[in-house]
Each structure stands twice: as C-alpha cells, then as structure tokens.
Design an enzyme around this catalytic site. Sequence first.
Site, PDB file in Angstrom:
ATOM      1  N   ARG A 133      35.127  41.064  60.716  1.00 57.37           N
ATOM      2  CA  ARG A 133      34.167  42.022  61.249  1.00 57.37           C
ATOM      3  C   ARG A 133      33.494  42.860  60.147  1.00 57.37           C
ATOM      4  O   ARG A 133      32.320  43.196  60.245  1.00 57.37           O
ATOM      5  CB  ARG A 133      34.929  42.952  62.197  1.00 57.37           C
ATOM      6  CG  ARG A 133      34.102  43.563  63.276  1.00 57.37           C
ATOM      7  CD  ARG A 133      34.956  44.604  63.956  1.00 57.37           C
ATOM      8  NE  ARG A 133      35.767  44.014  65.006  1.00 57.37           N
ATOM      9  CZ  ARG A 133      35.471  44.148  66.309  1.00 57.37           C
ATOM     10  NH1 ARG A 133      34.412  44.808  66.679  1.00 57.37           N
ATOM     11  NH2 ARG A 133      36.252  43.623  67.206  1.00 57.37           N
ATOM     12  N   LYS A 183      51.952  32.595  62.715  1.00 59.59           N
ATOM     13  CA  LYS A 183      52.900  33.258  63.601  1.00 59.59           C
ATOM     14  C   LYS A 183      52.530  34.738  63.696  1.00 59.59           C
ATOM     15  O   LYS A 183      51.846  35.209  62.790  1.00 59.59           O
ATOM     16  CB  LYS A 183      54.333  33.076  63.110  1.00 59.59           C
ATOM     17  CG  LYS A 183      54.700  33.923  61.906  1.00 59.59           C
ATOM     18  CD  LYS A 183      56.179  33.936  61.672  1.00 59.59           C
ATOM     19  CE  LYS A 183      56.832  35.103  62.357  1.00 59.59           C
ATOM     20  NZ  LYS A 183      57.141  36.217  61.474  1.00 59.59           N
ATOM     21  N   ASP A 211      54.752  27.522  60.240  1.00 62.91           N
ATOM     22  CA  ASP A 211      56.005  28.239  60.066  1.00 62.91           C
ATOM     23  C   ASP A 211      56.297  28.087  58.578  1.00 62.91           C
ATOM     24  O   ASP A 211      56.673  27.009  58.126  1.00 62.91           O
ATOM     25  CB  ASP A 211      57.135  27.615  60.902  1.00 62.91           C
ATOM     26  CG  ASP A 211      58.391  28.464  60.813  1.00 62.91           C
ATOM     27  OD1 ASP A 211      58.827  28.749  59.684  1.00 62.91           O
ATOM     28  OD2 ASP A 211      58.926  28.871  61.853  1.00 62.91           O
ATOM     29  N   HIS A 212      56.057  29.149  57.832  1.00 65.81           N
ATOM     30  CA  HIS A 212      56.063  28.952  56.376  1.00 65.81           C
ATOM     31  C   HIS A 212      57.436  28.538  55.837  1.00 65.81           C
ATOM     32  O   HIS A 212      57.535  28.039  54.733  1.00 65.81           O
ATOM     33  CB  HIS A 212      55.486  30.171  55.638  1.00 65.81           C
ATOM     34  CG  HIS A 212      56.434  31.311  55.479  1.00 65.81           C
ATOM     35  ND1 HIS A 212      56.689  32.219  56.473  1.00 65.81           N
ATOM     36  CD2 HIS A 212      57.204  31.694  54.428  1.00 65.81           C
ATOM     37  CE1 HIS A 212      57.557  33.102  56.044  1.00 65.81           C
ATOM     38  NE2 HIS A 212      57.893  32.816  54.801  1.00 65.81           N
ATOM     39  N   LYS A 253      58.792  25.494  52.648  1.00 69.79           N
ATOM     40  CA  LYS A 253      59.617  25.754  51.465  1.00 69.79           C
ATOM     41  C   LYS A 253      60.258  24.455  50.989  1.00 69.79           C
ATOM     42  O   LYS A 253      60.830  23.716  51.788  1.00 69.79           O
ATOM     43  CB  LYS A 253      60.705  26.793  51.784  1.00 69.79           C
ATOM     44  CG  LYS A 253      60.139  28.200  52.014  1.00 69.79           C
ATOM     45  CD  LYS A 253      61.260  29.188  52.247  1.00 69.79           C
ATOM     46  CE  LYS A 253      60.725  30.532  52.723  1.00 69.79           C
ATOM     47  NZ  LYS A 253      60.235  31.405  51.661  1.00 69.79           N
ATOM     48  N   GLU A 276      67.272  40.004  53.635  1.00 71.54           N
ATOM     49  CA  GLU A 276      66.161  40.550  52.842  1.00 71.54           C
ATOM     50  C   GLU A 276      66.574  41.931  52.371  1.00 71.54           C
ATOM     51  O   GLU A 276      67.184  42.686  53.131  1.00 71.54           O
ATOM     52  CB  GLU A 276      64.916  40.686  53.707  1.00 71.54           C
ATOM     53  CG  GLU A 276      64.366  39.368  54.177  1.00 71.54           C
ATOM     54  CD  GLU A 276      63.052  39.577  54.919  1.00 71.54           C
ATOM     55  OE1 GLU A 276      62.009  39.615  54.272  1.00 71.54           O
ATOM     56  OE2 GLU A 276      63.103  39.721  56.150  1.00 71.54           O
ATOM     57  N   ASP A 334      60.968  38.028  64.929  1.00 71.25           N
ATOM     58  CA  ASP A 334      60.316  37.887  63.620  1.00 71.25           C
ATOM     59  C   ASP A 334      60.908  36.754  62.781  1.00 71.25           C
ATOM     60  O   ASP A 334      60.186  36.097  62.035  1.00 71.25           O
ATOM     61  CB  ASP A 334      60.445  39.229  62.872  1.00 71.25           C
ATOM     62  CG  ASP A 334      59.646  39.262  61.589  1.00 71.25           C
ATOM     63  OD1 ASP A 334      58.441  38.937  61.644  1.00 71.25           O
ATOM     64  OD2 ASP A 334      60.203  39.609  60.528  1.00 71.25           O
ATOM     65  N   HIS A 354      61.668  30.903  62.052  1.00 70.22           N
ATOM     66  CA  HIS A 354      62.149  30.368  60.771  1.00 70.22           C
ATOM     67  C   HIS A 354      63.582  29.838  60.842  1.00 70.22           C
ATOM     68  O   HIS A 354      63.876  28.736  60.391  1.00 70.22           O
ATOM     69  CB  HIS A 354      62.085  31.441  59.688  1.00 70.22           C
ATOM     70  CG  HIS A 354      60.736  32.091  59.548  1.00 70.22           C
ATOM     71  ND1 HIS A 354      59.577  31.403  59.738  1.00 70.22           N
ATOM     72  CD2 HIS A 354      60.370  33.351  59.233  1.00 70.22           C
ATOM     73  CE1 HIS A 354      58.550  32.217  59.542  1.00 70.22           C
ATOM     74  NE2 HIS A 354      59.012  33.402  59.237  1.00 70.22           N
TER      75      HIS A 354
END
Length: 511
Positions: free
Chosen positions: A47, A156, A185-186, A190, A224, A243, A248
């Site tokens: 935008r 996602k 889905d990253h 991997k 994490e 999440d 994942h």
Amino acid sequence: MKSPDDCILVIFGASGDLTKRKLVPALFDLCCQSLLPDRFAILGVSRTELSDDAFRRHMVESVEQYSENKPVDSAKLQEFAKQLHYEALDTSSAEQYEQLNARLSALAAKYGTLGNFLYYLATPPSLYEVIAANLGHSGLSRQGNGSGWTRIIVEKPFGYDLQSARELNGSLLQAFREDQIYRIDHYLGKETVQNVLVFRFANGIFEPLWNRNYIHHVEVTSAEHIGVEGRGGYYDRAGVIRDMVQNHLLQVVGLIAMEPPSSFDANAIRNEALKVFQALRPFTAQECEESVVRGQYMASTIRGEKVRGYREEEDVASDSRTETYAALKFHIDNWRWGGVPFFVRAGKRLPTRVTEVVIHFKPTPHRLFGPGADMYHGDNELVIRIQPDEGILLRFGLKLPGTGFEVKDVGMDFHYSELSDTYVPSAYERLLLDCMLGDATLYARGDVVEACWAFVDPILNAYEGNPNLKLYGYPAGTWGPKEADALPREYGEQWRYPCKNLATDGEYCEL
Ligand code: BG6
C-alpha cells in the site's frame, strides 16, 4: 542442476519485515550462486507509495544487512537491484488489479518471461483470502494461456484453527489448483530437516531399528533464547502451540515417523506424512490436562541483565494466559509406533537456541555390566541436531581401558560443517528456488496442514474454553516449568537438557 523457468515474482507485502529480512536477501543470495532464472524480475506490491528507485534503495540496505553471503558484492547487488520494481496498490480493492495486470504485462514483455508468474503472500494473514480472490477474478491466477505457469506461495500462519484453515484452503482453491499452491513451512527448507529423509532412507542400518521394537521414545525439542521480539501483538493471539508445534514441529515428527515413500516425489512424500498425522491419537479433554504442560516466561536475571517477563512485553495483555512454552506427550497409533511415546517441547526465552530430535533406543534385554552406580543401561541415543551446529550424534557404551568392565557412555559426533565447505542455502533460498522449479516436496499440502490442525485443535479448545487449566510461570533463561519433567518421568525417563539454566533469579509459579 535444473535451472528455473524465466518468471516474474510478485511479492505482496513488499514493505513488510519478511520481505526485507528474508525474501529479498534470499533472492540476492540465489543470484550470487547464479541460481535465479536468466530472465527474472521482482515486483514488490504494497500500500505504501514508493518509487521503483526508493524500493530498490530500501532493498539494497536490507540485503547488506541480512544477506548470508558476507561481505556483500556491491557491484552484483546493484546489478540485482535493477530487476526490482514496485507498485503501490490496495491489495484488497478488486479494481486495482487491472493496474497490476497492466504492470505485469509490461514487465513480462520487457523481460521476456513468457507467462510465468509467482505470487508470494508476505502480507498479514487477514489479506490472504482477498488477494487470492482478486487474483482469481482478475484472471491473474490463470495458468498463462498455455504459455506459462502461475503459482502462489502462502506464508504461515496457515489458518488460526482447523475451521479457518479449511476456509482458507477453500478460498485458495477457488482461484488456484492445489498444484499451484505452495504453503511454506520454513522448517522443511532447513538442510538438516531434509537430511532426516536421507539419513533414514539412504542407509541400511537405521531403518530396521526404526520402530517400536527398538525405539523406547522420541523427543523433539525446539528451544529459543529470544522472547517475542516486538511481535507481541501477533504472538499473544497465537502462543507456541500455534506458532511452532502445529506447523514446524509436527512437520519434523512427520519426517521422523513416516513410512518409506515409494519414490522421491512431492506427493509420495506428502502422502506418507499425511498418514502419520492421521494416525496421531486425538487428545481427550483429560489428556489435554495430563499430557500437555504449558508455561509463560517471567522476569528474571540472565548474566547480570534483567530480562522482562512475557506480560511486560509490548502489545501483550498484562493478564495474558498465552503460552510461550509447551511440552506434549502423544502417541502415533500405527503398526510402527504402537506404544512409543513422543515428547515434543518448544519455548521462548529458554537458556539456548537449539532444535533437535532424540531417538532413545530401548536398553539391552539383559544387563551384563554392573551392578553398581556406574552400571551402564545401554539406552543408546541418536541425536539429530537441526540447529545450530547441525549434525548427528550417536551415544553408546564402551569399555573404559583398564581392569574390570567399567562402561563409559561415549558419543560419535558428526558435524555438518565438516562435510564440505559447500555453501548451505538458507531455508528461504531453498524454498523459493524449489517453487520456481515447480517442486513442492518441501511445501505443506492443504490436507496435511488440516490434519495437523485437527490434532492441535482439541488442545487449543480445551485451554481456551477452560481458564482453570494450568499455566505455569517459569523464569526467562530456564528450561520451562518443572511440571514438564513429569511427562517423561512416567516412563522412567527425563528430557535431554543440552545446557544448564541461565537465570539467577525469577519465580516458578502457577499463573
Ligand atoms: C517462526 C515463528 O515460524 O519460527 C517464530 O513464528 C520462531 O516465533 C521462528 O522464532 C523460529 O524459526 P528458526 O528458524 O529460528 O528456528
């Protein structure tokens, strides 16, 4: 290696974070390895009013900051930037797609990319359905009149629950066919996640052991050390089960638990993953209470520095009951995995960043060496480290040199970094390239995503419908609520803790 077809990539949400941090740097990294199509252009759409030049300048800065190829070759970057274009557009307004259509035709003619278009939805999820519908109505979703292809990548979160995921699938399918839709889905991008397939199905020695007869339990951890990092608004509505677990971690479980596919083909592999998700034993209300432990990080001190608690994070409700940690125990009800518990945990503000799968093998049927405190139990472990320091570790017992038969637990440790100095592409590089090549193996199919939601939905509903279900506070920098230890303890086991707690204060409590 096959090179991708010439095409134009349209990024919706071009002024957003994902474009700047991940997508454009990954595209530049592909360019550096000469992996982009010969004729290729990127059209950023969002935008905000911006000229092509201003967009290029922003993207050049992002690449300098986020590219994996450091130091960045500035001549190459300037050359790459010439392929970047920008169109300011209200993506929810159907009328403006005429303008987009005209711009795309002009770019396709200029670059000679035939009719190949790839749309990337890097916008807030609330816009996915309207963008897909507008692409459909304006004819932009159609395969290029026999002279090209049209694909769409959806980021996602793919839905908020089973019902919204079904609705989203339904809307996408009104404009695109399933084989045009690439749900990212990253984790599947991997290297070490993909390596699970090679490790299992390219070696003769592991697969015979890969079942209930030899495996005692399976542990999957994604820790994490970061908190919600300015994404409090999104995260407070999501929580770690939506999440990380629904997508994942279940995808990782799918690769660990699937039957060998008959061929290395996108649908053959995804069919096998689907069967795993369909075999996940559904949680009853009671199991939600007994087999799921949820936590939320609290203020603490880590290495002398005060760390704030989740409820003090920006855009997070001060009485939030969103979980930043979850540990689950579940079963896969099929022939291979009958009776083998799977333990999965994920959390923010844990002591370190690590994602790993641990296969715990059953002990020997008869314990020869012992008795004594150092008696070796023979519970061999295979640790598949997904990140960081990607690799594989096999733990087993060996005789300590000397008199007697003292057995020592030793590790055979392989680090991916030792394999070669070949450049390891980032997940986004790999996935963007695969999509341009038309290979959906590492993308989640609609029915697979729905099966994963069908599994987590009862858990989410149980917690959302009953505020009395427990949520435990844990000090930031620790391994989460101590109550999670009870899950493996029921089997006489414990979680693998790759390092110690870091917090020097903070409280464990019930919230
Ligand atoms: C994202 C989640 O999908 O994955 C984030 O939304 C999380 O909350 C991230 O931090 C983890 O990805 P990685 O690749 O750093 O393990």
